[in-house]
Design a protein around this motif. Structure first.
Motif, short mmCIF file in Angstrom:
data_model
loop_
_atom_site.label_atom_id
_atom_site.label_comp_id
_atom_site.label_asym_id
_atom_site.label_seq_id
_atom_site.Cartn_x
_atom_site.Cartn_y
_atom_site.Cartn_z
N ARG A 204 18.31 29.47 -10.34
CA ARG A 204 16.91 29.09 -10.52
C ARG A 204 15.97 30.25 -10.19
N ASN A 205 16.49 31.28 -9.57
CA ASN A 205 15.63 32.39 -9.17
C ASN A 205 15.89 33.68 -9.93
N ILE A 206 16.78 33.66 -10.90
CA ILE A 206 17.00 34.84 -11.73
C ILE A 206 16.79 34.45 -13.18
N ARG A 207 16.32 35.42 -13.95
CA ARG A 207 16.04 35.16 -15.37
C ARG A 207 16.94 36.05 -16.21
N LEU A 208 17.67 35.43 -17.15
CA LEU A 208 18.59 36.16 -18.00
C LEU A 208 18.05 36.26 -19.41
N TYR A 209 18.11 37.46 -19.98
CA TYR A 209 17.76 37.68 -21.38
C TYR A 209 18.42 38.99 -21.80
N GLY A 210 18.39 39.30 -23.09
CA GLY A 210 19.04 40.52 -23.56
C GLY A 210 20.53 40.47 -23.26
N GLU A 211 21.00 41.43 -22.44
CA GLU A 211 22.39 41.44 -22.01
C GLU A 211 22.48 41.61 -20.50
N LEU A 212 21.57 40.94 -19.80
CA LEU A 212 21.50 41.08 -18.35
C LEU A 212 22.52 40.21 -17.62
N HIS A 213 23.39 39.50 -18.38
CA HIS A 213 24.37 38.64 -17.71
C HIS A 213 25.33 39.44 -16.84
N ARG A 214 25.53 40.73 -17.17
CA ARG A 214 26.43 41.57 -16.35
C ARG A 214 25.84 41.86 -14.98
N PHE A 215 24.54 41.70 -14.85
CA PHE A 215 23.85 42.15 -13.64
C PHE A 215 23.39 41.00 -12.75
N THR A 216 23.95 39.81 -12.94
CA THR A 216 23.52 38.71 -12.08
C THR A 216 23.75 38.98 -10.60
N PRO A 217 24.84 39.66 -10.17
CA PRO A 217 24.96 39.98 -8.74
C PRO A 217 23.84 40.91 -8.26
N VAL A 218 23.44 41.85 -9.10
CA VAL A 218 22.37 42.78 -8.73
C VAL A 218 21.04 42.04 -8.63
N LEU A 219 20.77 41.17 -9.61
CA LEU A 219 19.53 40.39 -9.59
C LEU A 219 19.49 39.45 -8.39
N ALA A 220 20.63 38.83 -8.08
CA ALA A 220 20.69 37.92 -6.93
C ALA A 220 20.51 38.69 -5.62
N HIS A 221 21.16 39.85 -5.52
CA HIS A 221 21.04 40.68 -4.32
C HIS A 221 19.59 41.09 -4.09
N ALA A 222 18.89 41.41 -5.19
CA ALA A 222 17.49 41.82 -5.07
C ALA A 222 16.61 40.69 -4.58
N GLU A 223 17.02 39.44 -4.81
CA GLU A 223 16.25 38.28 -4.35
C GLU A 223 16.65 37.86 -2.94
N GLY A 224 17.57 38.60 -2.31
CA GLY A 224 17.95 38.31 -0.93
C GLY A 224 19.12 37.37 -0.78
N PHE A 225 19.81 37.03 -1.87
CA PHE A 225 20.97 36.16 -1.78
C PHE A 225 22.20 36.96 -1.36
N ARG A 226 23.17 36.26 -0.80
CA ARG A 226 24.39 36.89 -0.32
C ARG A 226 25.45 36.87 -1.41
N VAL A 227 26.03 38.03 -1.66
CA VAL A 227 26.96 38.21 -2.77
C VAL A 227 28.33 38.58 -2.24
N GLY A 228 29.36 37.88 -2.71
CA GLY A 228 30.73 38.19 -2.33
C GLY A 228 31.60 38.40 -3.55
N GLU A 229 32.80 38.89 -3.35
CA GLU A 229 33.71 39.18 -4.45
C GLU A 229 35.09 38.62 -4.16
N LEU A 230 35.75 38.12 -5.18
CA LEU A 230 37.06 37.51 -5.04
C LEU A 230 38.00 38.02 -6.13
N PRO A 231 39.13 38.64 -5.74
CA PRO A 231 40.11 39.05 -6.76
C PRO A 231 40.70 37.83 -7.47
N VAL A 232 40.78 37.90 -8.78
CA VAL A 232 41.28 36.77 -9.57
C VAL A 232 42.32 37.25 -10.58
#
Length: 369
Positions: A204-232
């Protein structure tokens, strides 16, 4: 809604996979002692699809087999991004048989970012999981995503340690991930992985357009959200062809410039536009002063000197940059968040949504079933 059941966190050391250290956004000032809500939660799974007719039925089966074991109340949102094969017919048929399926169809191919934005706007879950429709993402990883998110993250991004893709996809991806990691400061290994789990507050706090779907962790980090990673785990494609290759490297770089500007200077455009403006104007003034002094002291002719043209050009460019910076500040001051209807505009028809929910999501009322 059913309460969440304990989920499995099996050790995958036999696959050479290890959980990464927590990647925590230092900008978050959340009080960790308060904990996260672990009560009954609903999971929305958003699956954008483009020409994946042969994969959709198998993906639906695999997802329901796994999700039924979690005890979660869930919905699966398929977004057909203008497919030219039988993808929509396959999705619509599944949605008519399974009330937990929501089918959305774009008028034409708008790209993966727009597909995700459409799914996000329609999703009503407390948690939102995104994955590709090509069966390369393993639904059995979903319980591990849920467990990882419960460790205190707002977004958990998948890391395909052993990619089952040709070299034409893996090499550009490695270079891209390295570049994004260095420029954004977000220490993830795989920004391209579409397998991600979000808390609803993130989308609800990030806006996607163009090809910004690759950068959702960057956009979320910029909004102060906590980002983690999981090997799959990652599986080879069994049906259809990949939609990506070397061509997305240039697009990704241009989008990275956009994201860097949005995350670092969105609220202070004068800082990025004003600095070159001040430098250009100051250099132009200094050159002009030097030429004026030379004219006054030596009587030399400066009317045909290239330096005079350079001085004038630098001052004009400097003023333009400063003006653009001021305009940017005015735009930032008056920015309004776009509503859901603006994000949902490309949808042609839907299956599996009630009239009330269509209105909440801003979907077109015509063509619904």
């Amino acid at each position: 809604m059913s309460p969440r059941q304990p989920v499995s966190t099996a050790d995958r050391s036999s696959d050479g996979l290890k959980l990464l250290p927590h990647v925590i956004s230092v900008k978050s000032d959340r009080d960790d002692s308060a904990g996260f809500d672990r009560g009954p939660q609903r999971l929305s799974i958003v699956v954008p699809a483009f020409n994946e007719e042969g994969n959709v039925p198998a993906l639906h089966t695999a997802l329901t087999d796994v999700l039924d074991l979690t005890g979660l109340d869930y919905e699966i949102i398929f977004v057909d991004d203008g497919s030219t094969d039988g993808t929509w017919q396959s999705i619509a048929a599944i949605a008519r048989e399974d009330p937990r399926i929501v089918a959305l169809r774009h008028r034409r191919n708008f790209g993966k970012a727009r597909g995700l934005a459409t799914g996000f706007a329609a999703a009503e879950g407390d948690l939102i999981l995104t994955m590709d429709a090509d069966l390369q993402d393993d639904p059995e990883e979903i319980p591990r995503f849920l467990s990882k998110l419960d460790e205190g993250f707002d977004l958990v991004s998948g890391w395909k340690q052993r990619r089952q893709d040709p070299l034409g996809k893996t090499l550009p991806s490695r270079f891209f991930n390295l570049t994004v990691r260095q420029m954004s400061g977000v220490p993830l290994h795989d920004f391209n992985c579409g397998f991600k789990l979000y808390r609803s507050s993130v989308v609800r706090n990030i806006r996607l357009y163009g090809e910004l779907h690759r950068f959702t962790p960057v956009l979320a980090h910029a909004e102060g959200f906590r980002v983690g990673e999981l090997p799959v785990r990652h599986h080879p494609r069994r049906w259809g062809t990949s939609k990506y290759g070397w061509s997305r490297l240039l697009k990704g770089f241009l989008d990275l410039v956009t994201v860097t500007f949005l995350t670092e200077y969105r609220q202070r455009p004068m800082h990025v536009l004003g600095l070159p403006g001040v430098i250009a104007f100051a250099v132009g003034v200094l050159i002009g002063v030097w030429l004026t002094a030379e004219k006054v002291l030596t009587g030399a002719s400066i009317g045909n000197r290239p330096l005079l043209l350079l001085a004038v050009l630098l001052m004009v460019v400097g003023i333009q940059f400063l003006g653009l910076g001021l305009l940017g500040e005015l735009l930032v001051h008056g920015t309004q968040t776009p509503d859901a209807s603006a994000r949902m505009s490309p949808v042609r028809e839907t299956v599996g949504l009630s009239e009330a929910r269509i209105a909440r999501a801003g979907l077109p009322p015509t063509g619904s079933s």
